[in-house]
Motif scaffolding. Structure first.
Motif, mmCIF file in Angstrom:
data_model
loop_
_atom_site.group_PDB
_atom_site.id
_atom_site.type_symbol
_atom_site.label_atom_id
_atom_site.label_comp_id
_atom_site.label_asym_id
_atom_site.label_seq_id
_atom_site.Cartn_x
_atom_site.Cartn_y
_atom_site.Cartn_z
ATOM 1 N N PHE A 57 0.717 -1.246 -0.003
ATOM 2 C CA PHE A 57 -0.015 -0.005 -0.080
ATOM 3 C C PHE A 57 0.707 1.107 -0.105
ATOM 4 O O PHE A 57 0.366 2.240 -0.264
ATOM 5 C CB PHE A 57 -1.005 0.055 1.014
ATOM 6 N N ALA A 58 2.047 1.163 0.472
ATOM 7 C CA ALA A 58 2.969 2.148 0.534
ATOM 8 C C ALA A 58 4.033 1.970 -0.866
ATOM 9 O O ALA A 58 4.361 3.206 -1.093
ATOM 10 C CB ALA A 58 3.804 2.499 1.769
ATOM 11 N N GLY A 59 4.179 1.242 -1.425
ATOM 12 C CA GLY A 59 5.086 1.067 -2.226
ATOM 13 C C GLY A 59 4.547 1.516 -3.787
ATOM 14 O O GLY A 59 5.160 1.963 -4.613
ATOM 15 N N ILE A 60 3.210 0.705 -4.056
ATOM 16 C CA ILE A 60 2.857 0.884 -5.200
ATOM 17 C C ILE A 60 2.594 2.374 -5.468
ATOM 18 O O ILE A 60 2.777 3.063 -6.784
ATOM 19 C CB ILE A 60 1.475 0.044 -5.246
ATOM 20 N N PRO A 61 2.180 3.274 -4.578
ATOM 21 C CA PRO A 61 2.051 4.695 -5.058
ATOM 22 C C PRO A 61 3.312 5.385 -5.611
ATOM 23 O O PRO A 61 3.007 6.386 -6.387
ATOM 24 C CB PRO A 61 1.529 5.310 -3.627
ATOM 25 N N VAL A 62 4.316 4.903 -5.101
ATOM 26 C CA VAL A 62 5.630 5.627 -5.741
ATOM 27 C C VAL A 62 5.963 5.162 -7.275
ATOM 28 O O VAL A 62 6.640 5.713 -7.910
ATOM 29 C CB VAL A 62 6.865 4.756 -4.980
ATOM 30 N N THR A 63 4.907 4.114 -7.710
ATOM 31 C CA THR A 63 5.185 3.820 -9.014
ATOM 32 C C THR A 63 4.039 4.524 -9.824
ATOM 33 O O THR A 63 4.021 4.420 -11.113
ATOM 34 C CB THR A 63 4.734 2.351 -9.433
ATOM 35 N N GLY A 64 3.664 5.579 -9.263
ATOM 36 C CA GLY A 64 2.702 6.276 -9.786
ATOM 37 C C GLY A 64 2.817 7.119 -11.334
ATOM 38 O O GLY A 64 1.888 6.883 -11.972
ATOM 39 N N THR A 65 3.877 7.438 -11.497
ATOM 40 C CA THR A 65 4.275 7.939 -12.699
ATOM 41 C C THR A 65 4.439 7.020 -13.582
ATOM 42 O O THR A 65 3.744 7.384 -14.736
ATOM 43 C CB THR A 65 5.685 8.646 -12.612
ATOM 44 N N THR A 66 4.736 5.858 -13.595
ATOM 45 C CA THR A 66 4.934 4.825 -14.577
ATOM 46 C C THR A 66 3.562 4.284 -14.689
ATOM 47 O O THR A 66 3.022 4.018 -15.725
ATOM 48 C CB THR A 66 5.900 3.675 -14.019
ATOM 49 N N MET A 67 2.935 3.890 -13.303
ATOM 50 C CA MET A 67 1.481 3.704 -13.739
ATOM 51 C C MET A 67 0.559 4.399 -14.744
ATOM 52 O O MET A 67 -0.354 3.830 -15.274
ATOM 53 C CB MET A 67 0.879 3.240 -12.410
ATOM 54 N N ARG A 68 0.656 5.848 -14.456
ATOM 55 C CA ARG A 68 0.019 6.817 -15.123
ATOM 56 C C ARG A 68 -0.017 6.509 -16.620
ATOM 57 O O ARG A 68 -0.922 6.786 -17.225
ATOM 58 C CB ARG A 68 0.207 8.113 -14.525
ATOM 59 N N GLY A 69 1.291 6.298 -16.861
ATOM 60 C CA GLY A 69 1.624 6.333 -18.517
ATOM 61 C C GLY A 69 1.192 4.734 -18.670
ATOM 62 O O GLY A 69 0.647 4.543 -19.998
ATOM 63 N N GLU A 70 1.599 3.813 -18.202
ATOM 64 C CA GLU A 70 1.502 2.255 -18.590
ATOM 65 C C GLU A 70 0.081 2.126 -18.799
ATOM 66 O O GLU A 70 -0.652 1.290 -19.768
ATOM 67 C CB GLU A 70 1.937 1.457 -17.530
ATOM 68 N N TYR A 71 -0.955 2.534 -17.899
ATOM 69 C CA TYR A 71 -2.447 2.108 -17.736
ATOM 70 C C TYR A 71 -3.168 3.481 -18.400
ATOM 71 O O TYR A 71 -4.645 3.328 -18.439
ATOM 72 C CB TYR A 71 -2.811 2.017 -16.461
#
Length: 423
Positions: free
Chosen positions: A43-57
């Motif tokens: 729950f604290a680690g996934i948000p740090v991928t936010g920039t990549t997640m925003r682009g990939e999804y």
């Protein structure tokens, strides 16, 4: 039959059961830390991928907030129920159930909710999966906390609970260091797969070594005699502490979820700057939590300490608001300091609300505390995009500072001494 602390427990067939003496409490604490860290990395680690997640999804900022808030919402809506179940069925059963089911959902996510070629999972599917992870993973908090409360005695509980709570920034630090690299280099399949492995490994340790102490019945009677016999859900002092904790959670989640986005979008900083900032928050926050537990064990003023943290966190986040347009290094440092301070209160507040309720109601009390804390954590990534669309990053960080300061008068003051009765 009630066992005394010195009685040898028996298994069926006359074979003596294995004894777990006082020193086993450190093993139990280790399991609590591992369980909390496993879920925290999620729950604290996934948000740090936010920039990549925003682009990939292919997500907007608002959709990203909904997805990232799904895990926290799941925890918020399930915590009290998990706390009640923990008090009824015990730490071991609930913790095993939660770890195994959370690991299973994450494993399924690694198979079915990752972008592949031109196929991108829908926002609804991704958000629903995150919500389910939060609902199941919420079991970890109250069950591991109650186990620590039962094994440790007053005078060392603050230290022990703070170490357990340190697992949140420590697990988050692991996530911050590992998950963005995995996501940007290999995609989200290994991200979810690694998190599932963490849960399964911790479940194995729980199965082997999490047991109640031999003197648990005697300890339960002592705790029941010392505690208020009302449910924590019916006590305003417990609610005050829990609601203050919700407000104090907001600066922590704001930094974890959006410091990287802010540094990338507003300051043109790279992924490394955002990851280092979050890593500093998690490691520094872990150290402060451990010190806080030891300090309040010595002074006994856990409530006053929570209020003091609200003041200094509010000041630090106000400084971050003032420095929004300063050079990147300065604003990154200010956010890191504010984020570290926002971590300081957790172990102390969790110890206090569990002590107020008594060890045998600690699951319910910790469920209440986690419900409000995660409700605050859920609202934060939803509100920040709205504030940002309406105004600016300066207003965002100023609002976070205000939340911390409002928590100060809301948190309960010094406890009144109980009247001493004759006899």
């Amino acid at each position: 039959m009630t066992l005394s602390p010195t009685a040898a427990p028996q298994q069926t067939g006359g074979k003596p059961a294995r004894r777990y003496g006082p020193n086993h409490r450190w093993t139990v604490l280790g399991i609590g830390v591992a369980a909390q860290a496993s879920f925290s990395a999620t729950f604290a680690g996934i948000p740090v991928t936010g920039t990549t997640m925003r682009g990939e999804y292919h997500l907007s900022n608002g959709q990203l907030g909904v997805v990232l808030g799904g895990i926290l919402l799941g925890v918020a809506v399930s915590e009290i129920l998990w706390g009640l179940l923990t008090d009824k069925f015990g730490d071991r059963k609930v913790l095993l159930t939660g770890l195994l089911s959370t690991g299973a959902v994450l494993a399924l996510m690694s198979l079915f909710t990752v972008p592949s070629g031109d196929s991108v999972p829908s926002v609804a599917l991704l958000a629903a999966a995150m919500l389910l992870v939060g609902i199941l993973g919420g079991s970890v908090n109250g069950s591991s906390g109650r186990a620590v409360m039962i094994w440790f005695r007053e005078g060392e509980r603050g230290f022990a609970m703070s170490i357990r709570q340190t697992a949140i920034p420590a697990g988050g630090a692991i996530g911050a260091a590992l998950l963005p690299w995995l996501a940007s280099s290999y995609g989200f399949r290994p991200v979810f797969g690694v998190l599932a492995a963490f849960c399964f490994i911790t479940a194995g340790a729980t199965w082997l070594w999490l047991h109640e102490p031999d003197d648990a019945p005697a300890a339960a009677k002592a705790a029941a005699a010392a505690a208020d016999d009302r449910s924590p859900l019916r006590r305003w002092d417990c609610w005050r502490l829990a609601l203050a904790s919700a407000l104090l959670t907001m600066p922590q989640i704001a930094v974890l979820s959006f410091a990287g986005i802010f540094l990338h979008d507003a300051k043109d900083a790279g992924l490394v700057v955002g990851s280092v900032t979050i890593l500093a928050v998690q490691i520094g926050g872990a150290a402060i939590r451990v010190w806080s537990g030891r300090y309040t064990d010595r002074t006994g003023n856990r409530r006053g300490y929570v209020r003091a943290v609200g003041v200094i966190t509010g000041v630090a986040m106000a400084a971050a608001a003032v420095l929004t347009h300063a050079p990147t290094v300065l604003v990154a440092i200010s956010l890191a300091i504010g984020g570290m301070l926002a971590n300081a209160w957790h172990g102390v507040a969790y110890t206090e609300i569990a002590a107020m309720a008594g060890a045998q109601r600690a699951g319910t009390a910790l469920g209440l505390e986690n419900t409000t804390a995660f409700a605050g954590a859920t609202l934060t990534p939803l509100l920040i995009p709205l504030l940002l669309g309406w105004s600016s990053w300066t207003v965002v960080w100023a609002a976070v500072a205000a939340a911390s300061l409002i928590a100060v008068p809301l948190a309960p003051g010094k406890a009144k001494p109980k009247p001493v009765t004759a006899g």
